[in-house]
Design a protein around this motif. Structure first.
Motif, PDB file in Angstrom:
ATOM      1  N   ARG A  60       0.726  -1.226   0.005  1.00 48.75           N
ATOM      2  CA  ARG A  60      -0.019   0.028   0.112  1.00 48.75           C
ATOM      3  C   ARG A  60       0.776   1.348  -0.097  1.00 48.75           C
ATOM      4  O   ARG A  60       0.711   2.104  -0.732  1.00 48.75           O
ATOM      5  CB  ARG A  60      -0.945   0.064   1.174  1.00 48.75           C
ATOM      6  CG  ARG A  60      -1.734   1.529   1.374  1.00 48.75           C
ATOM      7  CD  ARG A  60      -2.677   1.076   2.359  1.00 48.75           C
ATOM      8  NE  ARG A  60      -3.389   2.188   2.892  1.00 48.75           N
ATOM      9  CZ  ARG A  60      -4.452   2.727   2.164  1.00 48.75           C
ATOM     10  NH1 ARG A  60      -4.929   2.062   1.260  1.00 48.75           N
ATOM     11  NH2 ARG A  60      -5.005   3.905   2.443  1.00 48.75           N
ATOM     12  N   ILE A  61       1.875   1.108   0.951  1.00 49.65           N
ATOM     13  CA  ILE A  61       2.840   2.389   1.043  1.00 49.65           C
ATOM     14  C   ILE A  61       3.530   2.743  -0.593  1.00 49.65           C
ATOM     15  O   ILE A  61       3.675   3.881  -0.905  1.00 49.65           O
ATOM     16  CB  ILE A  61       3.930   2.326   1.898  1.00 49.65           C
ATOM     17  CG1 ILE A  61       3.435   2.099   3.380  1.00 49.65           C
ATOM     18  CG2 ILE A  61       4.936   3.345   1.685  1.00 49.65           C
ATOM     19  CD1 ILE A  61       4.121   1.738   4.455  1.00 49.65           C
ATOM     20  N   TYR A  64       0.832   4.048  -3.055  1.00 52.70           N
ATOM     21  CA  TYR A  64       0.383   5.348  -2.988  1.00 52.70           C
ATOM     22  C   TYR A  64       1.310   6.620  -2.539  1.00 52.70           C
ATOM     23  O   TYR A  64       1.092   7.721  -2.678  1.00 52.70           O
ATOM     24  CB  TYR A  64      -0.842   5.210  -1.996  1.00 52.70           C
ATOM     25  CG  TYR A  64      -2.049   4.476  -2.409  1.00 52.70           C
ATOM     26  CD1 TYR A  64      -2.937   4.904  -3.359  1.00 52.70           C
ATOM     27  CD2 TYR A  64      -2.169   3.264  -1.890  1.00 52.70           C
ATOM     28  CE1 TYR A  64      -3.974   4.157  -3.830  1.00 52.70           C
ATOM     29  CE2 TYR A  64      -3.483   2.363  -2.302  1.00 52.70           C
ATOM     30  CZ  TYR A  64      -4.260   3.163  -3.116  1.00 52.70           C
ATOM     31  OH  TYR A  64      -5.364   2.231  -3.574  1.00 52.70           O
ATOM     32  N   TYR A 120      -1.210  13.362   4.170  1.00 60.24           N
ATOM     33  CA  TYR A 120      -1.502  12.201   3.098  1.00 60.24           C
ATOM     34  C   TYR A 120      -1.031  11.037   3.434  1.00 60.24           C
ATOM     35  O   TYR A 120      -1.572  10.032   3.349  1.00 60.24           O
ATOM     36  CB  TYR A 120      -0.776  12.872   1.669  1.00 60.24           C
ATOM     37  CG  TYR A 120      -0.929  11.624   0.662  1.00 60.24           C
ATOM     38  CD1 TYR A 120      -2.052  11.747  -0.338  1.00 60.24           C
ATOM     39  CD2 TYR A 120       0.125  10.783   0.433  1.00 60.24           C
ATOM     40  CE1 TYR A 120      -2.147  10.773  -1.093  1.00 60.24           C
ATOM     41  CE2 TYR A 120       0.038   9.950  -0.486  1.00 60.24           C
ATOM     42  CZ  TYR A 120      -1.302   9.782  -1.287  1.00 60.24           C
ATOM     43  OH  TYR A 120      -1.402   8.796  -2.473  1.00 60.24           O
ATOM     44  N   TYR A 121       0.223  10.859   4.173  1.00 58.75           N
ATOM     45  CA  TYR A 121       0.826   9.716   4.617  1.00 58.75           C
ATOM     46  C   TYR A 121      -0.027   9.055   5.803  1.00 58.75           C
ATOM     47  O   TYR A 121       0.132   7.760   5.948  1.00 58.75           O
ATOM     48  CB  TYR A 121       2.312  10.063   5.277  1.00 58.75           C
ATOM     49  CG  TYR A 121       3.257   9.979   4.091  1.00 58.75           C
ATOM     50  CD1 TYR A 121       3.903   8.607   3.898  1.00 58.75           C
ATOM     51  CD2 TYR A 121       3.753  10.815   3.183  1.00 58.75           C
ATOM     52  CE1 TYR A 121       4.838   8.374   2.856  1.00 58.75           C
ATOM     53  CE2 TYR A 121       4.553  10.780   2.240  1.00 58.75           C
ATOM     54  CZ  TYR A 121       5.296   9.614   2.036  1.00 58.75           C
ATOM     55  OH  TYR A 121       6.203   9.400   0.960  1.00 58.75           O
ATOM     56  N   VAL A 124      -2.590   7.141   3.985  1.00 57.74           N
ATOM     57  CA  VAL A 124      -2.055   6.004   3.726  1.00 57.74           C
ATOM     58  C   VAL A 124      -1.633   4.856   4.862  1.00 57.74           C
ATOM     59  O   VAL A 124      -1.916   3.692   4.476  1.00 57.74           O
ATOM     60  CB  VAL A 124      -0.576   6.341   2.945  1.00 57.74           C
ATOM     61  CG1 VAL A 124       0.087   4.926   2.524  1.00 57.74           C
ATOM     62  CG2 VAL A 124      -0.817   7.124   1.463  1.00 57.74           C
TER      63      VAL A 124
END
Length: 210
Positions: A60-61, A64, A120-121, A124
């Motif tokens: 996922r990291i 995105y 944003y992080y 995520v």
């Protein structure tokens, strides 16, 4: 490094890192439950184990975050430094996810010309922006703000990862031998290898109490 731009190489790197971290976390989980050794509970420690696997979380990291591929190797360096400075802080299944998202965030900020912000992080990583901000500060202090990674150090860490990935590739090893090699690596790591950055030589030292 140019080869890290290859999606196949990155996929293998993410697969290996996630598998290795899973083994490390499980090993430390067992040791802590059996020996009941004292260990540090920090902001990275969740009340329960996340339901998402380390593999899916790293995928996922990677999908995105849109950071440069080298950030994942840098994040690995940071994790090693972080745990080395705090021997009572073993990486386990309760803290590994938060450590991962934080280390990648800091690596992206330090290495990339542009990167997404903490909000944003946080999305995520599945945490709040406030928590992301706090984890970033805590991680930076845990590193002693030692963010610079020399080319020699980077190549030392990446070369180790490359060798381990090659060892685990079929048909060089059978499935049983591959699993045995990975378990051996995890036991040696416990909470990651420590590299002598001054001499650029790989030394296997235990970093965390288990």
């Amino acid at each position: 490094m140019a080869e890290l731009e290859d999606p196949i190489v990155m996929a293998k790197l993410i697969d290996f890192l996630s598998c290795l971290l899973q083994r490390v976390a499980e090993s430390n989980d067992r040791s802590l439950s059996v020996h009941l050794q004292p260990h540090k509970i920090s902001a990275f420690h969740g009340l329960t184990r996340p339901t998402i696997s380390i593999q899916s979380y790293l995928d996922r990291i990677l999908k995105y975050a849109n950071c440069s591929p080298c950030c994942f190797v840098i994040a690995y360096v940071y994790l090693d430094r972080f745990v080395q400075r705090q021997p009572s802080f073993p990486i386990n299944s309760f803290n590994v996810h938060r450590l991962l998202i934080t280390s990648v965030l800091i690596a992206a900020k330090f290495m990339d010309d542009t990167c997404y912000n903490n909000a944003y992080y946080a999305k995520v990583g599945g945490i709040s922006t406030i928590e992301m901000n706090f984890l970033e500060v805590d991680f930076l202090f845990g590193l002693g703000f030692r963010l610079n990674v020399t080319p020699t150090t980077f190549h030392s860490y990446y070369s180790y990862l490359q060798r381990q990935m090659l060892l685990l590739q079929p048909p060089l090893m059978s499935a049983a031998s591959s699993k045995s090699e990975l378990l051996s690596s995890a036991r040696a790591l416990k909470s990651h290898f420590c590299f002598d950055e001054d001499e650029a030589s790989l030394t296997k030292q235990q970093l965390a109490a288990v």
